[in-house]
Scaffold this active site. Structure first.
Site, PDB file in Angstrom:
ATOM      1  CB  CYS A 187      27.681   5.683 -37.025  1.00 29.37           C
ATOM      2  SG  CYS A 187      27.147   6.212 -35.387  1.00 29.37           S
TER       3      CYS A 187
ATOM      4  NE  ARG B  18      21.440   0.642 -39.186  1.00 23.46           N
ATOM      5  CZ  ARG B  18      22.195  -0.174 -38.471  1.00 23.46           C
ATOM      6  NH1 ARG B  18      22.199  -0.084 -37.149  1.00 23.46           N
ATOM      7  NH2 ARG B  18      22.943  -1.072 -39.060  1.00 23.46           N
TER       8      ARG B  18
ATOM      9  CG  HIS C 186      23.964  28.916 -28.135  1.00 30.04           C
ATOM     10  ND1 HIS C 186      22.904  28.729 -27.298  1.00 30.04           N
ATOM     11  CD2 HIS C 186      23.757  30.117 -28.740  1.00 30.04           C
ATOM     12  CE1 HIS C 186      22.089  29.771 -27.378  1.00 30.04           C
ATOM     13  NE2 HIS C 186      22.588  30.622 -28.267  1.00 30.04           N
ATOM     14  CG  ASN C 187      27.060  23.983 -28.294  1.00 28.41           C
ATOM     15  OD1 ASN C 187      25.990  23.544 -28.693  1.00 28.41           O
ATOM     16  ND2 ASN C 187      27.235  24.381 -27.049  1.00 28.41           N
TER      17      ASN C 187
END
Length: 146
Positions: free
Chosen positions: A68, A112, A101-102
């Protein structure tokens, strides 16, 4: 990372960059499913974020790429879903760490604030990085609200 069909979602602010990302994914030979938006007309990012999250959770797509304007709104939306770990990345190093790591299953970028060349670098790093596991697995296991 074992790539299935990549799921895509964006809002109107990121629509132009998403069109370039789709062309890049096609050039690289990746298949994808576009959950919208399908134009630059003003829209609600949450609608398309939820569609993508549902697709990832249902096993229709893996991983996801979302955008977004700032990346924040769609990231917040995606992360409301229990099975989603969306990481907001604006440089390749963040994409590397959010996978390593995640075990992020959805890449989020700020439409943008980056150009297609940076987006390509971020995507390449995200898709090329595997989850390290080990001590990080317990942290991943503690994320969902029970």
């Amino acid at each position: 990372m074992e790539i299935k069909t990549i799921g895509l979602a964006c809002d109107h602010a990121a629509y132009p960059l998403m069109q370039q990302v789709k062309a890049y994914l096609e050039e690289k030979g990746f298949s994808f499913k576009d959950y919208g938006t399908y134009s630059a007309d003003s829209c609600n990012y949450a609608e398309f974020g939820h569609r993508l999250a549902n697709g990832i959770e249902a096993g229709e797509v893996y991983p996801g790429i979302a955008m977004c304007g700032s990346g924040e709104g769609i990231s917040m939306t995606l992360n409301k879903h229990q099975g989603i770990r969306a990481g907001l990345c604006w440089i390749p190093e963040l994409a590397h760490m959010t996978r390593l790591h995640n075990d992020a299953n959805c890449l989020v970028m700020p439409g943008r604030y980056i150009d297609i060349e940076m987006a390509k670098q971020i995507i390449d790093e995200f898709l090329a990085t595997d989850f390290e596991g080990g001590r990080h697995q317990a942290r991943i296991d503690s994320i969902p609200v029970k």
